[in-house]
Design a protein around this motif. Structure first.
Motif, PDB file in Angstrom:
ATOM      1  N   GLY A  15     -27.605  10.732  34.908  1.00 27.90           N
ATOM      2  CA  GLY A  15     -27.089   9.556  35.607  1.00 27.90           C
ATOM      3  C   GLY A  15     -28.138   8.930  36.501  1.00 27.90           C
ATOM      4  N   ARG A  16     -27.878   7.702  36.926  1.00 26.40           N
ATOM      5  CA  ARG A  16     -28.859   6.923  37.701  1.00 26.40           C
ATOM      6  C   ARG A  16     -29.304   7.629  38.975  1.00 26.40           C
ATOM      7  NH1 ARG A  16     -27.844   3.267  41.886  1.00 26.40           N
ATOM      8  NH2 ARG A  16     -25.626   3.632  41.534  1.00 26.40           N
ATOM      9  N   MET A  17     -28.359   8.033  39.821  1.00 24.94           N
ATOM     10  CA  MET A  17     -28.704   8.652  41.089  1.00 24.94           C
ATOM     11  C   MET A  17     -29.302  10.034  40.895  1.00 24.94           C
ATOM     12  SD  MET A  17     -28.758   8.198  44.389  1.00 24.94           S
ATOM     13  CE  MET A  17     -27.578   6.887  44.718  1.00 24.94           C
ATOM     14  N   GLY A  18     -28.687  10.836  40.024  1.00 30.50           N
ATOM     15  CA  GLY A  18     -29.184  12.181  39.781  1.00 30.50           C
ATOM     16  C   GLY A  18     -30.605  12.184  39.255  1.00 30.50           C
ATOM     17  N   TYR A  19     -30.907  11.218  38.394  1.00 30.57           N
ATOM     18  CA  TYR A  19     -32.267  11.149  37.835  1.00 30.57           C
ATOM     19  C   TYR A  19     -33.277  10.609  38.837  1.00 30.57           C
ATOM     20  CZ  TYR A  19     -36.278   9.424  35.241  1.00 30.57           C
ATOM     21  OH  TYR A  19     -37.565   9.147  34.844  1.00 30.57           O
ATOM     22  N   VAL A  51     -28.858  20.235  32.973  1.00 34.01           N
ATOM     23  CA  VAL A  51     -27.573  20.474  32.335  1.00 34.01           C
ATOM     24  C   VAL A  51     -26.819  19.153  32.235  1.00 34.01           C
ATOM     25  CG1 VAL A  51     -25.348  21.674  32.497  1.00 34.01           C
ATOM     26  CG2 VAL A  51     -27.440  22.823  33.239  1.00 34.01           C
ATOM     27  N   GLY A  52     -26.151  18.940  31.117  1.00 34.60           N
ATOM     28  CA  GLY A  52     -25.368  17.725  30.930  1.00 34.60           C
ATOM     29  C   GLY A  52     -24.573  17.805  29.649  1.00 34.60           C
ATOM     30  N   ASP A  88     -25.240  19.618  41.864  1.00 37.30           N
ATOM     31  CA  ASP A  88     -24.267  18.834  41.105  1.00 37.30           C
ATOM     32  C   ASP A  88     -24.332  17.360  41.478  1.00 37.30           C
ATOM     33  OD1 ASP A  88     -21.597  17.609  40.357  1.00 37.30           O
ATOM     34  OD2 ASP A  88     -21.323  19.629  39.553  1.00 37.30           O
ATOM     35  N   ALA A  89     -24.628  16.505  40.479  1.00 37.66           N
ATOM     36  CA  ALA A  89     -24.616  15.053  40.663  1.00 37.66           C
ATOM     37  C   ALA A  89     -23.773  14.398  39.579  1.00 37.66           C
ATOM     38  CB  ALA A  89     -26.041  14.503  40.642  1.00 37.66           C
ATOM     39  N   GLN A  90     -22.761  15.109  39.100  1.00 38.78           N
ATOM     40  CA  GLN A  90     -21.888  14.576  38.062  1.00 38.78           C
ATOM     41  C   GLN A  90     -20.952  13.510  38.637  1.00 38.78           C
ATOM     42  OE1 GLN A  90     -20.425  17.797  35.093  1.00 38.78           O
ATOM     43  NE2 GLN A  90     -20.398  18.786  37.101  1.00 38.78           N
ATOM     44  N   VAL A  91     -20.145  12.923  37.743  1.00 39.64           N
ATOM     45  CA  VAL A  91     -19.063  12.057  38.200  1.00 39.64           C
ATOM     46  C   VAL A  91     -18.133  12.918  39.048  1.00 39.64           C
ATOM     47  CG1 VAL A  91     -19.219  10.461  36.271  1.00 39.64           C
ATOM     48  CG2 VAL A  91     -17.747  12.479  36.087  1.00 39.64           C
ATOM     49  N   THR A  92     -17.480  12.296  40.016  1.00 36.45           N
ATOM     50  CA  THR A  92     -16.741  13.048  41.027  1.00 36.45           C
ATOM     51  C   THR A  92     -15.678  13.963  40.435  1.00 36.45           C
ATOM     52  OG1 THR A  92     -17.104  11.218  42.568  1.00 36.45           O
ATOM     53  CG2 THR A  92     -15.407  12.815  43.148  1.00 36.45           C
ATOM     54  N   ALA A 111     -24.723  19.768  46.553  1.00 36.08           N
ATOM     55  CA  ALA A 111     -23.922  18.824  45.772  1.00 36.08           C
ATOM     56  C   ALA A 111     -23.975  17.434  46.358  1.00 36.08           C
ATOM     57  CB  ALA A 111     -22.468  19.293  45.715  1.00 36.08           C
ATOM     58  N   GLU A 112     -23.814  16.467  45.482  1.00 36.49           N
ATOM     59  CA  GLU A 112     -23.643  15.087  45.927  1.00 36.49           C
ATOM     60  C   GLU A 112     -22.267  14.934  46.551  1.00 36.49           C
ATOM     61  OE1 GLU A 112     -24.575  12.203  46.553  1.00 36.49           O
ATOM     62  OE2 GLU A 112     -26.615  11.983  45.796  1.00 36.49           O
TER      63      GLU A 112
END
Length: 388
Positions: A15-19, A51-52, A88-92, A111-112
């Motif tokens: 994702g944008r922020m995680g990357y 991981v994704g 963790d920077a996945q969708v909430t 985590a985000e």
């Protein structure tokens, strides 16, 4: 002294922020500088394990940055004893299950925010991490922005006298996705996927207000969906079920009032995408992402309201710029370094999962206030069962 390498499982970095902020500008940037320095002179290098869900995206990212370890199997990554930290920077809506699994595997957690969609789930993560004895932290990047660091310097130095009010403006126009591509993912505008600007931004305002000005004692908010239909990444129209603007009033301990507007439906007519004006008995300041301007009591002009005459001077020119007085690194990177030191040498790190739960609590209060049209009081910590 030789460097030590530790594994960091990074979930959601496609994702944008995680990357951009976490992998590229934090973890890889730390390694490029020789690692995180510890107090005993050692340096810690970080080996990211990506991981994704998308194998092609992970493979592309790994090849682009010469990263050897990636997988679509979170359990596989967590089983490696060399991987000490789970990020963790996945969708909430995917965060709680993955963080819980990482806690059960004995990993330290970073985590985000928001850490969960509900206060109940956010508290469960904080309690599980404490029971497991793992170090844990939540991203609170706004605290490390140059503008807010300057603002904190003013607060700590007593510049304002008694603080009366805080006014915040955040946001920009996010294109609907039709004639121009949207610059935010479509899930942000679907409540069923954990979207909504209150859940996204109120946790930010919670830690900013708490850290700089004091505890939030009450919340009054209005959540609005200004744009009811948008176009997703595949070009299909969808119903926007989440709020895209929120207008909040936060009552702070000590009597100060904070008003913060958050919107993805506003065109920017300010110097920066976020600005806070703080007014006190002795002086005022306006802080953004990088800059901060002040006007002291002794240099405050005496405006006179006269609609029949044009202003003879630009009001913005009557303010003084606060100097940098130091180097400002990327805020995400700074917090990563702090967390690594917290894990490896127990350095202080107050931004834990309990702090993350307080942010979710403020978001939940904002949504409840909007839904019921009333002011929501927030008891102090420990005075209500289960509150962080």
């Amino acid at each position: 002294m030789s460097a030590r390498t530790i594994g960091v499982v990074m979930n959601g970095v496609t994702g944008r922020m995680g990357y951009r902020q976490h992998l590229l500008r934090s973890v890889l940037a730390i390694n490029a500088e020789g690692g995180v320095p510890l107090s005993d002179g050692r340096r810690i290098l970080l080996e990211p394990v990506l991981v994704g869900r998308s194998e092609p995206k992970l493979r592309d990212l790994a090849e682009r940055h010469d990263i050897s370890d990636w997988t679509t199997d979170l359990s596989e990554a967590l089983a490696d004893p060399g991987n000490l930290i789970y990020f963790d920077a996945q969708v909430t809506h995917a965060r709680v299950a993955s963080v819980t699994k990482a806690i059960e595997a004995g990993k330290h957690i970073y985590a985000e925010k928001p850490t969960a969609e509900t206060l109940e789930d956010a508290l469960s993560l904080a309690k599980a991490a404490k029971a497991a004895g793992v170090k844990n932290g939540v991203v609170q990047d706004k605290l490390f922005l140059p503008g807010l660091l300057k603002l904190k310097r003013l607060v700590d130095g007593g510049f304002f006298g008694r603080i009366l009010s805080v006014r915040g403006e955040f946001g920009y126009w996010v294109f609907e996705g039709g004639w121009q591509q949207a610059q935010r993912p479509s899930w942000n505008y679907r409540a069923e996927d954990g979207g909504g600007i209150i859940l996204d931004m109120f946790p930010h305002w919670a830690y900013v207000l708490e850290t700089l000005f004091g505890r939030i004692e009450a919340v009054t908010a209005k959540a609005v969906t200004h744009i009811p239909e948008r176009i997703d990444e595949s070009g299909q129209a969808y119903a926007a079920t989440a709020d895209d603007a929120a207008y909040g009033l936060f009552e702070l301990a000590g009597g100060a009032i904070a008003q913060i507007n958050s919107s993805w439906c506003v065109r920017v007519n300010r110097d920066e995408l976020v600005e806070f004006q703080v007014d006190g008995t002795e002086g005022s300041a306006v802080a953004g992402l990088r800059n901060c301007r002040i006007q002291h009591r002794s240099t405050t002009p005496k405006p006179v309201w006269n609609p029949d005459l044009p202003a003879t001077e630009r009001f913005r020119d009557q303010w003084q710029e606060v100097p940098d007085n130091g180097e400002f690194d990327n805020g995400f990177k700074i917090q990563w370094e702090l967390f690594i030191r917290h894990v490896l040498e127990d350095a202080p790190f107050p931004y834990d999962l309990a702090a993350g739960a307080r942010g979710v609590r403020i978001a939940e209060a904002g949504l409840l206030s909007s839904a019921e049209g009333r002011r929501i009081e927030l008891p102090a910590a420990g005075t209500e069962e289960g509150t962080p």
